[in-house]
Design a protein around this motif. Structure first.
Motif, PDB file in Angstrom:
ATOM      1  N   UNK A 355      57.262  65.110  16.580  1.00  0.00           N
ATOM      2  CA  UNK A 355      56.079  65.903  16.258  1.00  0.00           C
ATOM      3  C   UNK A 355      55.258  65.298  15.124  1.00  0.00           C
ATOM      4  N   UNK A 356      55.689  64.149  14.615  1.00  0.00           N
ATOM      5  CA  UNK A 356      54.966  63.477  13.546  1.00  0.00           C
ATOM      6  C   UNK A 356      55.166  64.088  12.179  1.00  0.00           C
ATOM      7  N   UNK A 357      56.026  65.096  12.053  1.00  0.00           N
ATOM      8  CA  UNK A 357      56.176  65.827  10.792  1.00  0.00           C
ATOM      9  C   UNK A 357      57.074  65.107   9.797  1.00  0.00           C
ATOM     10  N   UNK A 358      58.045  64.337  10.295  1.00  0.00           N
ATOM     11  CA  UNK A 358      58.992  63.654   9.418  1.00  0.00           C
ATOM     12  C   UNK A 358      58.856  62.147   9.607  1.00  0.00           C
ATOM     13  N   UNK A 359      59.008  61.413   8.504  1.00  0.00           N
ATOM     14  CA  UNK A 359      58.846  59.967   8.567  1.00  0.00           C
ATOM     15  C   UNK A 359      59.860  59.296   7.652  1.00  0.00           C
ATOM     16  N   UNK A 360      60.398  58.182   8.099  1.00  0.00           N
ATOM     17  CA  UNK A 360      61.301  57.381   7.277  1.00  0.00           C
ATOM     18  C   UNK A 360      60.903  55.913   7.421  1.00  0.00           C
ATOM     19  N   UNK A 361      61.190  55.133   6.390  1.00  0.00           N
ATOM     20  CA  UNK A 361      60.818  53.728   6.382  1.00  0.00           C
ATOM     21  C   UNK A 361      61.857  52.904   7.152  1.00  0.00           C
ATOM     22  N   UNK A 362      61.369  51.947   7.946  1.00  0.00           N
ATOM     23  CA  UNK A 362      62.278  51.022   8.641  1.00  0.00           C
ATOM     24  C   UNK A 362      62.346  49.695   7.901  1.00  0.00           C
ATOM     25  N   UNK A 363      61.191  49.080   7.620  1.00  0.00           N
ATOM     26  CA  UNK A 363      61.169  47.787   6.927  1.00  0.00           C
ATOM     27  C   UNK A 363      60.496  47.944   5.571  1.00  0.00           C
ATOM     28  N   UNK A 364      60.813  47.038   4.654  1.00  0.00           N
ATOM     29  CA  UNK A 364      60.245  47.109   3.311  1.00  0.00           C
ATOM     30  C   UNK A 364      60.327  45.735   2.667  1.00  0.00           C
ATOM     31  N   UNK A 365      59.421  45.487   1.714  1.00  0.00           N
ATOM     32  CA  UNK A 365      59.457  44.241   0.959  1.00  0.00           C
ATOM     33  C   UNK A 365      58.082  43.623   0.831  1.00  0.00           C
TER      34      UNK A 365
END
Length: 741
Positions: A355-365
């Motif tokens: 539903x687009x309400x929750x988000x988490x990061x997959x890649x970073x740097x």
């Protein structure tokens, strides 16, 4: 002492150009064509066609070339050989049927026989359904389908009218003059559903868009001049083309229309960034100013539209690193969404709930994801390429894998090669093309661990070296701010004598929607710098601040300052730094050339920095961006006020001209239309400046059919005014488009 150039020098330079170079190094351009089953693919290498089965770990002829040649010779009444098949528009089907055209007729090769084909698959521009039962095509602006089995046709839409039709392109970016020059039908974009029962297609309305008229002065029939009309929105104008999505049912012949207001279409990517996710439709929607990007879902049974993700910014919110690259959004079977964003200043992947309400990061740097290749939903892993993982060169793409939870980051390649990698739509394996400026692409099929499954091509450069070719040097310099590292390519003149000095030509394309001097074997515009090197020039290509491929801040350097053309002051700083390193570079004799946005930059360089750049050749240039396509200024400059548009026009700088300037343009250029060059010419005349102008009758933006003339006049101009000698009078042969492979 100036060395006179001869016909032999020009002939050697001619062999550096892209079609000749491609033939001498076959296999540098390998484009997989996926079979319908997705497990196999085929590609062309020179005049041969190769099929690959990664599961079986095999690579072989896609069909019996000699048998096809023998059958075609009999059927067509003209002798051909398997080593040089004169076939075009080749389509190899999953059942090993081969469809192609030859001698102006359409053919089908199946079961050892070659027969003329009268089925729908021969309709120019037709798009085959996934199950290969139907072909969709356009007729008078409507969408039709033809049944391959019996050849019957029926219309899926019937209400098209002029400038309000289905499946085409907006006139602003429709490249109609190019397709006419190539003898191709107008492009069509539509999306078949996976089960081949429905088609997603855009209905584009240009009825209120202002007209642009180009005049063909010298038509082939020798008759009266011919006008060519198109619809073209310029920066800040109120009316722009709009579009709605429609779902067409092939069997029921029904239409489900998007149930929201039509949206502006600023570029063709809006038509490409739509797809079926199982039975649902998703598409990317970008606001007219490109500062808002949304992922929307369309219910194909009702036309209802819902917004799942919205991202906004103070400058562009791009869906990709380079304009036109495949989007990096995946809607998973679970409903979760993989989303690419530059919100942290780089370019990374995030995982949203359905539903687009929750988000988490997959890649970073401090690096960026440059392409999303394959999401393995079963093992919850995704495969991608990344820029910036190698400190020595942030443009080198490396192949990587990571879990959807952000854990298990693994580099599958660990070298100093650029990895241009693709994957079939359903994933399962990777086709990796690894190269450097000196090493042609080594292409292989890789598995999920990065291990080689099938070796494909590994060309060498021996045939080029015989002609005096040598690879460019990849260099790093410091930008005009005294701190930012920038990168480029340096081509040494053939037969370099370190005790002499050589004039410099910058071959420029400043973006900002891409980068010019990539660390691969075939960077954009390859062949042209090599030709200048064969004529005795040193050549550079540079990516300054404001171009794509690095951080968001690096790219945004040109936002609001597009007139700086990719930071020309950075380019000057880099050339001066190279001159300190190599005494044989004559930084007192610097010329510059480019096409399209490169032409804008070339003319601007000689006008803005007349004491550094002394000679410029500007080809097909958008010299007055107040008259250019609206997207260019609105997305990449942002300021379309009178002052903002004046800041991105070369016309305002005409009085600065000191050196030599040659303007070349085609009279039928419907991309950067010729009136922009004429506006600059008008300003130069009013400023009482000497310049040179070539208008090519009948030519479009790419100068297809006239490239040999444009290139020869460009060479002559630099030889005369920068090299300091008289051109030898050599004439280039007409250039054909480079073959795939």
């Amino acid at each position: 002492m100036t060395t006179l150039l001869t016909d032999s020098d020009y002939a050697r330079a001619e062999q550096m150009l892209f079609p000749h170079r491609a033939r001498r190094v076959p296999g540098t351009v390998l484009t997989p064509q996926w079979f319908a089953d997705g497990a196999r693919f085929w590609y062309r290498i020179g005049t041969r066609y190769v099929a690959v089965d990664p599961d079986a770990k095999t690579r072989g002829a896609a069909f019996d070339h000699d048998a096809l040649a023998a059958a075609l010779s009999v059927a067509a009444g003209q002798a051909v050989t398997g080593d040089d098949l004169p076939i075009l528009a080749v389509d190899i089907r999953s059942d090993d049927t081969v469809l192609f055209s030859a001698f102006g007729r359409n053919w089908k090769w199946a079961d050892g026989a070659c027969t003329e084909s009268q089925t729908a698959t021969t309709i120019p521009g037709g798009i085959l359904s996934p199950d290969e039962r139907y072909v969709a095509f356009r007729r008078d602006g409507n969408i039709w389908v033809q049944n391959r089995a019996d050849g019957t046709e029926h219309a899926l839409t019937e209400d098209a009218e002029p400038y309000f039709d289905y499946g085409g392109l907006p006139g602003t970016t429709g490249a109609r003059a190019l397709t006419r020059a190539l003898g191709l039908p107008p492009p069509m974009i539509l999306h078949w559903s996976p089960d081949s029962t429905r088609i997603l297609v855009a209905h584009i309305d240009q009825r209120e868009v202002p007209e642009l008229v180009l005049v063909e002065s010298s038509p082939a029939d020798g008759g009266r001049p011919v006008e060519h009309r198109t619809r073209y929105t310029m920066p800040g104008e109120n009316t722009v083309a709009t579009m709605t999505w429609n779902v067409l049912d092939v069997e029921q012949r029904t239409i489900v229309r998007q149930q929201t207001e039509p949206t502006p279409i600023m570029h063709n990517v809006a038509l490409v960034y739509a797809w079926w996710s199982g039975k649902d439709v998703h598409f990317l929607h970008q606001s007219r100013d490109a500062r808002t990007l949304e992922l929307r879902r369309l219910d194909p049974s009702t036309g209802a539209v819902s917004t799942l993700i919205t991202e906004a910014g103070e400058t562009r919110v791009d869906p990709t690193v380079l304009l036109g690259d495949p989007h990096m959004v995946r809607v998973l079977d679970t409903g979760e969404i993989v989303w690419w964003s530059q919100r942290d200043g780089w370019g990374h992947l995030y995982l949203y709930s359905a539903d687009g309400a929750q988000v988490s990061r997959i890649t970073a740097g401090p690096w960026l994801v440059s392409s999303l290749l394959w999401v393995d939903e079963k093992d919850r892993q995704l495969y991608f390429t990344a820029n910036g993982l190698i400190e020595a060169d942030p443009y080198l793409r490396q192949l990587c894998r990571i879990g959807l939870d952000g854990n298990g980051f693994t580099r599958l390649t660990d070298d100093h090669l650029d990895h241009d990698t693709v994957s079939p739509p359903q994933g399962g394996y990777l086709v990796d093309r690894a190269s450097s400026p000196s090493q042609p692409p080594h292409t292989a099929v890789l598995d999920g661990e990065g291990r080689v499954v099938v070796e494909l091509e590994a060309p060498d450069t021996e045939d080029l070296k015989i002609l005096g070719w040598q690879p460019p040097e990849r260099f790093r310099a410091t930008a005009a701010d005294g701190k930012t590292p920038i990168y480029g390519l340096l081509w040494r003149p053939h037969d370099l004598d370190p005790d002499r000095t050589y004039p410099i030509i910058e071959h420029i394309y400043p973006g900002p929607q891409l980068y010019r001097a990539g660390p691969m074997f075939n960077p954009p515009h390859y062949g042209e710098p090599e030709a200048f090197a064969a004529l005795g020039f040193a050549v550079v290509a540079i990516d300054g601040r404001g171009s794509a491929g690095r951080s968001k801040a690096f790219h945004d350097h040109s936002y609001g300052d597009l007139g700086n053309a990719g930071a020309l002051d950075d380019h000057i700083a880099a050339i001066r730094e190279l001159g300190q390193q190599y005494p044989w570079l004559d930084t007192a004799r610097v010329g510059i050339t480019g096409q399209s946005a490169g032409a804008f930059a070339a003319a601007r360089a000689v006008l803005l920095y007349p004491d550094f750049y002394s000679v410029a050749v500007a080809i097909s240039g958008n010299h007055d961006n107040a008259l250019n396509l609206a997207m260019w200024a609105e997305h990449y400059h942002g300021d379309v006020s009178a002052e903002g548009k004046a800041a991105i026009s070369n016309v305002t700088l005409a009085a600065n001209l000191k050196g030599k300037l040659l303007l070349i343009h085609g009279e039928l250029d419907d991309n950067a239309h010729p009136y922009m060059t004429m506006r600059l010419a008008d300003a130069l005349i009013k400023a009482d400046k000497d310049f040179d102008l070539i208008m090519i009758p009948g030519a479009e933006h790419s100068l297809i059919g006239w490239l040999h003339y444009s290139l020869r006049r460009t060479w002559d101009y630099f030889v005369r005014h920068l090299h300091g000698s008289e051109p030898p009078g050599y004439r280039l042969q007409p250039l054909l488009l480079p073959s795939l492979g």
